[in-house]
Write a protein that holds these residues in place. Structure first.
Motif, PDB file in Angstrom:
ATOM      1  N   HIS A   5      59.381 -32.233  17.855  1.00 26.62           N
ATOM      2  CA  HIS A   5      60.528 -33.211  17.843  1.00 26.62           C
ATOM      3  C   HIS A   5      61.515 -32.959  18.876  1.00 26.62           C
ATOM      4  O   HIS A   5      61.880 -31.910  19.103  1.00 26.62           O
ATOM      5  CB  HIS A   5      61.050 -33.619  16.508  1.00 26.62           C
ATOM      6  N   VAL A   7      64.264 -35.265  19.989  1.00 30.38           N
ATOM      7  CA  VAL A   7      65.386 -35.872  19.708  1.00 30.38           C
ATOM      8  C   VAL A   7      65.311 -36.271  18.521  1.00 30.38           C
ATOM      9  O   VAL A   7      64.285 -36.633  18.058  1.00 30.38           O
ATOM     10  CB  VAL A   7      66.216 -36.595  20.943  1.00 30.38           C
ATOM     11  N   GLY A   8      66.644 -36.744  18.064  1.00 28.65           N
ATOM     12  CA  GLY A   8      66.673 -37.698  16.733  1.00 28.65           C
ATOM     13  C   GLY A   8      66.757 -36.655  15.367  1.00 28.65           C
ATOM     14  O   GLY A   8      66.245 -36.961  14.300  1.00 28.65           O
ATOM     15  N   GLU A   9      67.767 -35.713  15.454  1.00 31.87           N
ATOM     16  CA  GLU A   9      67.716 -34.810  14.220  1.00 31.87           C
ATOM     17  C   GLU A   9      68.758 -35.544  13.333  1.00 31.87           C
ATOM     18  O   GLU A   9      69.682 -36.162  13.440  1.00 31.87           O
ATOM     19  CB  GLU A   9      68.523 -33.492  14.550  1.00 31.87           C
ATOM     20  N   SER A  10      68.097 -35.657  11.949  1.00 35.00           N
ATOM     21  CA  SER A  10      69.146 -36.337  10.879  1.00 35.00           C
ATOM     22  C   SER A  10      70.302 -35.409  10.769  1.00 35.00           C
ATOM     23  O   SER A  10      70.392 -34.224  10.557  1.00 35.00           O
ATOM     24  CB  SER A  10      68.081 -36.578   9.732  1.00 35.00           C
ATOM     25  N   GLY A  96      65.649 -47.964  19.829  1.00 31.94           N
ATOM     26  CA  GLY A  96      65.818 -46.625  19.974  1.00 31.94           C
ATOM     27  C   GLY A  96      64.777 -45.907  20.190  1.00 31.94           C
ATOM     28  O   GLY A  96      63.575 -46.392  19.798  1.00 31.94           O
ATOM     29  N   SER A  98      62.401 -41.922  20.509  1.00 33.18           N
ATOM     30  CA  SER A  98      62.453 -40.616  20.372  1.00 33.18           C
ATOM     31  C   SER A  98      61.204 -40.086  21.020  1.00 33.18           C
ATOM     32  O   SER A  98      60.145 -40.543  20.724  1.00 33.18           O
ATOM     33  CB  SER A  98      62.386 -40.302  18.875  1.00 33.18           C
ATOM     34  N   GLY A  99      61.045 -39.077  21.671  1.00 38.45           N
ATOM     35  CA  GLY A  99      59.955 -38.309  22.387  1.00 38.45           C
ATOM     36  C   GLY A  99      59.446 -37.318  21.660  1.00 38.45           C
ATOM     37  O   GLY A  99      60.303 -36.408  21.076  1.00 38.45           O
ATOM     38  N   TYR A 100      58.212 -36.950  21.595  1.00 41.84           N
ATOM     39  CA  TYR A 100      57.481 -36.026  20.871  1.00 41.84           C
ATOM     40  C   TYR A 100      56.424 -35.256  21.843  1.00 41.84           C
ATOM     41  O   TYR A 100      56.031 -36.032  22.814  1.00 41.84           O
ATOM     42  CB  TYR A 100      56.864 -36.390  19.566  1.00 41.84           C
ATOM     43  N   TYR A 118      55.818 -41.777  22.196  1.00 39.88           N
ATOM     44  CA  TYR A 118      57.193 -42.030  21.626  1.00 39.88           C
ATOM     45  C   TYR A 118      57.234 -42.688  20.559  1.00 39.88           C
ATOM     46  O   TYR A 118      56.261 -43.554  20.453  1.00 39.88           O
ATOM     47  CB  TYR A 118      58.041 -42.881  22.768  1.00 39.88           C
ATOM     48  N   GLU A 121      62.228 -47.559  17.766  1.00 39.20           N
ATOM     49  CA  GLU A 121      62.719 -48.351  16.735  1.00 39.20           C
ATOM     50  C   GLU A 121      63.293 -49.660  17.358  1.00 39.20           C
ATOM     51  O   GLU A 121      64.183 -49.599  18.096  1.00 39.20           O
ATOM     52  CB  GLU A 121      63.517 -47.625  16.100  1.00 39.20           C
TER      53      GLU A 121
END
Length: 232
Positions: A5, A7-10, A96, A98-100, A118, A121
């Motif tokens: 991952h 970005v996008g850490e909880s 929103g 997030s790239g993987y 990607y 959301e």
């Protein structure tokens, strides 16, 4: 190689948020136990307001959005009442992404992997808050009465999650991600302040400020509202 991952850490529950929740529960419990068991009056009404999201470094960090709501409350004494309120924050269309990627560990100087796909959301649904609160009134026998309150509840948001291919297809993504409609629930703590006024004996108007999830950083919400209710 495994998928990693970008970005996008909880975020974990902050200590400040937990303290506010305990204070809200203690406040509601104290007011409930220190007042008579039977209510003196029941009130129902609605509210119109505006709300904006906050962050750790700023009370307001986003545009203001409409926040209509409905409520019902019970006045136990001239000083104490409890309220159940539902409010919908109309955030409009939002997205929103997030790239993987598939490759080496991020941060290495020789690591330059391209984004494989990607996770996107999207939502047009309102952000809904359901709150139970207890209010304490000053100058209880006056027409205009300031008050303070604390509340606890939940917030609900829904998103539609899709996968968009970049340098790799999305065939194996469905097993690793929950695609489609995703509903998220968060516990909510609210600090409340305002002023109430009585009109024609049974009509109650209020101007309130509600600070949802103080200490919740980027998930906090600052709301200003006007309410009008009828007391039976």
């Amino acid at each position: 190689m495994g998928w990693r991952h970008v970005v996008g850490e909880s975020q974990a529950l902050s200590e400040a948020e937990a303290i506010w929740r305990r204070l809200g529960l203690a406040w509601c419990l104290w007011l409930t136990l220190s007042t008579p068991a039977l209510g003196q009056a029941v009130e129902i009404g609605g509210s119109i307001g505006t709300a904006a999201r906050g962050s750790e470094g700023a009370l307001v960090r986003s545009p203001w959005h409409p926040s209509p709501g409905v409520y019902a409350n019970v006045a136990w004494t001239q000083r104490v009442e409890t309220t159940l309120r539902v409010v919908w924050v109309q955030l409009g269309s939002r997205q929103g992404m997030s790239g993987y990627f598939n490759g080496c560990e991020p941060g290495r100087p020789d690591c330059r992997p391209a984004v494989a796909y990607y996770i996107v959301e999207r939502s047009t649904a309102p952000w809904m808050f359901v709150t139970g609160s207890a209010h304490y009134y000053f100058r209880p026998r006056e027409i205009v009465r300031p008050f303070l309150g604390l509340g606890v509840g939940v917030s609900r948001d829904s998103m539609h999650v899709t996968c968009e291919a970049a340098t790799a297809n999305c065939d194996r993504v469905a097993g690793a991600f929950r695609l489609g409609r995703r509903v998220s629930l968060q516990r909510d703590t609210v600090a409340i302040a305002g002023v109430a006024a009585t009109f024609k004996r049974n009509y109650i108007g209020r101007a309130t400020v509600n600070f949802h999830r103080p200490g919740g950083e980027d998930s906090s919400l600052f709301e200003a509202a006007l309410t009008l209710g009828y007391r039976f």
